[in-house]
Design a protein around this motif. Structure first.
Motif, short mmCIF file in Angstrom:
data_model
loop_
_atom_site.label_atom_id
_atom_site.label_comp_id
_atom_site.label_asym_id
_atom_site.label_seq_id
_atom_site.Cartn_x
_atom_site.Cartn_y
_atom_site.Cartn_z
N ARG A 199 0.81 -1.22 0.00
CA ARG A 199 0.00 0.00 0.00
C ARG A 199 0.85 1.28 0.00
O ARG A 199 0.33 2.35 0.31
N CYS A 200 2.11 1.17 -0.29
CA CYS A 200 3.01 2.31 -0.16
C CYS A 200 2.54 3.51 -0.99
O CYS A 200 2.21 3.38 -2.16
N VAL A 201 2.52 4.69 -0.35
CA VAL A 201 2.14 5.92 -1.05
C VAL A 201 3.38 6.69 -1.51
O VAL A 201 3.29 7.83 -1.92
N GLN A 202 4.53 6.06 -1.41
CA GLN A 202 5.81 6.59 -1.90
C GLN A 202 6.17 7.97 -1.35
O GLN A 202 6.43 8.91 -2.10
N PRO A 203 6.24 8.10 -0.04
CA PRO A 203 6.67 9.39 0.52
C PRO A 203 8.10 9.75 0.12
O PRO A 203 8.47 10.92 0.13
N CYS A 204 8.91 8.75 -0.24
CA CYS A 204 10.29 9.02 -0.63
C CYS A 204 10.37 9.79 -1.95
O CYS A 204 11.41 10.39 -2.26
N ARG A 205 9.31 9.81 -2.74
CA ARG A 205 9.33 10.52 -4.03
C ARG A 205 9.02 12.01 -3.88
O ARG A 205 9.09 12.76 -4.85
N ARG A 206 8.68 12.44 -2.68
CA ARG A 206 8.19 13.82 -2.50
C ARG A 206 9.33 14.82 -2.29
O ARG A 206 10.48 14.46 -2.06
N LEU A 207 8.95 16.08 -2.36
CA LEU A 207 9.89 17.18 -2.08
C LEU A 207 10.06 17.35 -0.58
O LEU A 207 9.07 17.36 0.16
N LYS A 214 14.58 23.00 -1.26
CA LYS A 214 13.63 21.93 -1.51
C LYS A 214 14.18 21.01 -2.60
O LYS A 214 14.63 21.48 -3.64
N ALA A 215 14.14 19.71 -2.34
CA ALA A 215 14.66 18.74 -3.31
C ALA A 215 14.02 17.38 -3.05
O ALA A 215 13.46 17.13 -1.97
N ARG A 216 14.15 16.51 -4.03
CA ARG A 216 13.66 15.13 -3.87
C ARG A 216 14.86 14.29 -3.39
O ARG A 216 15.42 13.49 -4.13
N TYR A 217 15.21 14.51 -2.12
CA TYR A 217 16.41 13.92 -1.54
C TYR A 217 16.37 12.40 -1.52
O TYR A 217 17.42 11.76 -1.46
N PHE A 218 15.17 11.79 -1.54
CA PHE A 218 15.05 10.35 -1.35
C PHE A 218 14.48 9.63 -2.58
O PHE A 218 14.20 8.43 -2.51
N SER A 219 14.31 10.35 -3.67
CA SER A 219 13.71 9.80 -4.88
C SER A 219 14.79 9.28 -5.83
O SER A 219 15.62 10.05 -6.32
#
Length: 665
Positions: A199-207, A214-219
C-alpha cells in the motif's frame, strides 16, 4: 562448494494487468510474475482475479512460459483463514508454477492448501547474507530473490554459498526504492498504508526541505543493469533476471523484455538493446551498486524521477503547453506532475507532435497547472505492439472461462496441531505457565547519564562491532546484514559466546544460521522480522528461536490477539525512536544528522550506522499508556529502543501510537 556451470538465465517479466501479461508473452519472456487483487506487494496495480489468472496461465503454459504469483504481503492473524481459502482456490484452478512470498506463514498455509508449486523468498523477506541461504532452504524455499542494493561482488558471494538445488534471482531493471526492501515503514508511519502490504504511497518521491532548499532527496533513479548483464550471466546459480514494473505499461514490459533478451542472447546487438531500453518510457537509469569500484548513487541526479519518460515542463499556465523532447503519437498517455501535487493528472495525446514541437494540454476546469510542472510519457501503443496484443487477446478469448466454486470448510486443509489456540487462560506461549514480565532498554552505546533497572540490550554493530557488552546483556543484530559484514558479525558472536553471552535478538529470521546450536541459547526474533501472525511464530520455533518481538507496525486488534495463539513467548516494542526507513544510500546534498521537513510540515533526520542510513521522525513510538493492555494480553517482554539524537534535533511532543488506533492497510 563446487561451482556449477552457468546456465542461460530466465527473463522474468512483470504484469500488473492482462495487457501487460500479453506484452510479456509477445516479447518472449521466459516467465511472468503477477499479483492477485489482494495480498500483493503492488496493490496499486490492477492485478488479477483467480479466474483471470487461471486463463492467462493456460495461455502462458501453452507457449512454454512459467507464471509466478507474488503473494508477498505480511499477513495479519485474522487473515490466515482467508489466505488459506485463496491458496486453496489457487491450487485448484490456476496451476501457477511458484509463489513469491515474504511472510513465512505462507509456507505452512501453502502446504495446507495443497499448493504443489515452488516457494520463492521475496526480496522483502530480507535474506541478505550468505549463511542465511541455508536457513531459507531449510524453511522450504527453493529460490531467494536478492536485494537490489547488492554489488556484483556481493552477488558472487551469495552465489558461492547457494546450498543444494536452490537458485537465486536478481533484479536487472526497474524502479528503485530508497529503503532496503522489507525495511521501509515510512508510508505506514504517516497513515497506516504499509509498504509491507503493498500500500506504499511513496513518501520518498516527495519534495523535502533542508537548509532552505527543496529537493527530492530520497527519490531514486531506476536500476538498469544493461551492459552489465554480460557479467551477471557468468555468475553461477543466478537462474533468473527480474524486471521490476507491475505498475508499468505494456509498452514498458514489451521493450524491456526485448532489450534484455538481446543482451542475453545476442550481445553483439548491444546498441539495439540499449535503444529499446531508451524507448521503454522509464526514468533515467543507474548501475547503482553493481560496480563496487564505481558506485552510481541513484540519488545523485539532476534528472526528474517521476515515473515515465520525462518530456518537458509546462509553459504559460493560462494556456498550458510544453515543448516535447520526444515525438508524440496519438494515443500516448501523459502524466502531468507528481502524485502529491493537487493538479496531478493523466491525459491522452490526441494528435501527432514532432520532436521539439509544442503540445497544448486540454484545459481542466478548476485545476490550474503550475509553471515548470514536469510532464512524463507513461504509455504508448505503437501499431506493432498493438497487433501482437490483439492476436494474443484473440487466443486468450478462445480459452474457456472457468467457474470458481465456493469452498466449504470441510474441503480446506487442517492446521497443524501446534497451531490450534489453547483454551482457557491466556498464557502468552502455548499453555505454559505465565513467566515474569520484564522490560528491556536497548542502546547503541553504554548509557552514562541514564540509569536503568531493566534488562539491557546493545546493538552489537555499534563502534564497528567493538561494543563491550556485559555477558548477561541482550545482543541485538542489525536489521540488514550485508555479505561483507557476515564474517565480522559471526566472529563477534563467537567471542561473545565464549564470554558467556546467551541472550540474542536477531532482526532477520535467516540470521539464525550464524549460530551452530541455537536451541542451547535464548534467541529471540526482533521487531524487524515483521511478525504479524502465529504461523510465522511457529516457523521461528522450528528453526530454533526461543521467543519473538512482534511487528510494532500492527494495529491494536492484531497486536493484542497474538499472545493467546502463540507457541512462543512474545514481546512488543512499547517505546522507540523507530526508523521509518533504512537505506544503503544517502543523497550527496542531504546533511546527515540535521533535520528536514516534509510537504506536510513533519520533521525527521537521517543518521548513519555502519553501512546503512536510518531516517527517524522527530517524535517517538510511544505505547507507554498501553502497557497494562499489552501485559494483560500476554506479552512477557516490553522493549524500549533508544537512539542517539543529534544535537539540534528538537523532539516533538505528539501522540506516537503509530497504527494502534488505525486499521493497518
Amino acid at each position: 562448494m563446487t561451482c556449477q556451470p552457468s546456465k542461460q538465465p530466465t527473463i522474468l517479466a512483470p504484469a500488473g494487468n492482462i495487457q501487460s501479461f500479453l506484452a510479456a508473452i509477445a516479447a518472449g519472456a521466459d516467465a511472468i510474475y503477477c499479483g492477485l487483487k489482494i495480498f500483493s506487494a503492488r496493490m496499486e496495480a490492477d492485478n488479477f482475479s483467480i479466474e483471470e489468472l487461471a486463463r492467462v496461465t493456460k495461455l502462458a503454459h501453452s507457449k512454454g512460459i512459467q507464471v509466478y504469483v507474488a503473494f508477498n504481503s505480511i499477513i495479519k492473524e485474522a487473515e490466515t483463514d482467508k489466505v488459506l481459502r485463496i491458496l486453496d482456490k489457487l491450487a485448484r484452478y490456476a496451476d501457477v508454477d511458484a509463489l513469491i512470498i515474504q511472510d513465512t506463514a505462507m509456507v505452512s498455509l501453502a502446504g495446507q492448501a495443497g499448493f504443489k508449486g515452488k516457494l520463492h523468498l521475496s526480496t522483502l523477506g530480507n535474506c541478505t547474507h550468505p549463511a542465511g541461504l541455508a536457513a531459507a532452504q531449510k524453511s522450504g524455499f527453493s529460490r531467494v530473490v536478492l536485494p537490489r542494493e547488492f554489488s556484483l561482488d556481493e552477488i558472487r558471494a551469495m552465489a558461492a554459498a547457494v546450498p543444494g538445488s536452490m537458485d537465486l534471482e536478481v533484479f536487472i531493471h526497474g524502479a528503485l526504492c530508497y529503503s532496503v526492501s522489507g525495511r521501509c515503514y515510512w508510508s505506514s508511519w504517516f497513515g497506516g498504508k504499509s509498504a509491507l502490504r503493498g500500500r506504499c504511497v511513496q513518501p520518498c518521491r516527495r519534495l523535502y526541505e533542508q537548509n532552505g532548499k527543496k529537493a527530492r532527496y530520497f527519490s531514486c533513479m531506476d536500476l538498469s543493469a544493461d551492459v552489465l548483464a554480460k557479467v551477471l550471466k557468468e555468475i553461477p546459480h543466478i537462474s533468473t533476471w527480474k524486471i521490476e514494473g507491475r505498475k508499468k505499461s505494456p509498452h514498458y514490459v514489451y521493450y524491456t523484455v526485448m532489450a534484455y533478451r538481446l543482451l542475453r542472447d545476442s550481445p553483439d546487438q548491444k546498441n539495439q538493446a540499449l535503444s529499446f531500453l531508451a524507448y521503454a518510457l522509464g526514468r533515467e537509469g543507474s548501475h547503482y551498486n553493481l560496480l563496487s569500484h564505481r558506485i552510481s548513487n541513484p540519488l545523485n541526479h539532476a534528472s526528474e524521477t517521476g515515473s515515465g519518460l520525462f518530456l518537458g515542463r509546462i509553459k504559460n499556465p493560462e494556456n498550458p503547453y510544453f515543448i516535447s523532447r520526444e515525438a508524440l503519437l496519438p494515443g500516448d498517455l501523459l502524466r502531468i506532475g507528481y502524485e502529491e501535487e493537487t493538479f496531478h493528472q493523466i491525459q491522452k495525446v490526441t494528435r501527432a507532435i514532432p520532436k521539439k514541437g509544442k503540445y497544448f494540454l486540454a484545459a481542466k476546469k478548476g485545476r490550474r497547472i503550475n509553471k515548470d510542472t514536469s510532464v512524463f510519457l507513461i504509455d504508448r501503443r505503437g501499431s506493432e505492439l498493438e497487433e501482437k496484443l490483439s492476436r494474443l487477446a484473440t487466443e486468450l478469448g478462445e480459452i474457456p472461462k472457468i467457474t470458481i466454486k465456493p469452498l466449504h470448510s470441510s474441503t480446506l486443509g487442517k492446521r497443524p496441531a501446534d497451531s490450534v489456540k489453547s483454551p482457557g487462560k491466556k498464557s502468552g506461549h502455548g499453555g505454559k505457565k505465565q513467566p515474569d514480565i520484564y522490560e528491556m532498554d536497548v542502546f547503541r552505546k553504554h548509557p552514562s547519564a541514564l540509569k536503568t533497572h531493566n534488562d539491557t540490550g546493545f546493538w552489537i554493530s555499534a563502534n564497528n562491532y567493538g561494543i563491550k557488552a556485559p555477558p548477561r546483556a541482550w545482543l541485538w543484530l542489525d536489521p540488514v546484514l550485508f555479505p561483507e559484514e557476515e564474517k565480522i558479525c559471526q566472529n563477534y558472536v563467537k567471542t561473545a559466546l565464549k564470554k558467556g553471552a546467551k541472550n540474542f535478538v536477531l532482526n532477520s529470521p535467516w540470521q539464525i544460521a550464524l549460530f551452530d546450536d541455537p536451541q542451547r541459547l535464548n534467541i529471540w526474533a526482533g521487531p524487524f522480522c515483521n511478525i504479524a501472525n502465529c504461523l510465522a511464530v511457529e516457523m521461528l520455533k522450528r528453526i530454533g528461536f526461543s521467543g519473538a518481538i512482534v511487528s510494532p507496525e500492527l494495529e491494536s486488534k492484531t497486536l493484542l490477539s497474538l499472545p493467546e495463539c502463540s507457541c512462543l513467548p512474545l514481546g512488543a516494542v512499547y517505546r522507540a525512536n523507530w526508523p521509518v526507513a533504512i537505506s544503503r544510500i544517502a543523497a550527496p546534498d542531504l546533511d546527515i544528522g540535521k533535520d528536514f521537513t516534509s510537504p506536510m510540515g513533519e520533521v525527521a533526520w537521517t543518521s548513519k550506522y555502519n553501512a546503512t542510513y536510518h531516517t527517524f521522525p522527530n517524535w517517538p513510538l510511544d505505547l507507554s499508556s498501553k502497557t497494562d493492555e499489552l501485559k494483560q494480553a500476554g506479552f512477557v517482554m516490553l522493549v524500549n529502543l533508544f537512539e542517539n539524537i543529534p544535537k539540534g534535533i528538537r523532539m516533538k511532543s505528539r501522540p506516537g501510537t503509530w497504527n494502534w488506533h488505525l486499521k493497518l492497510l
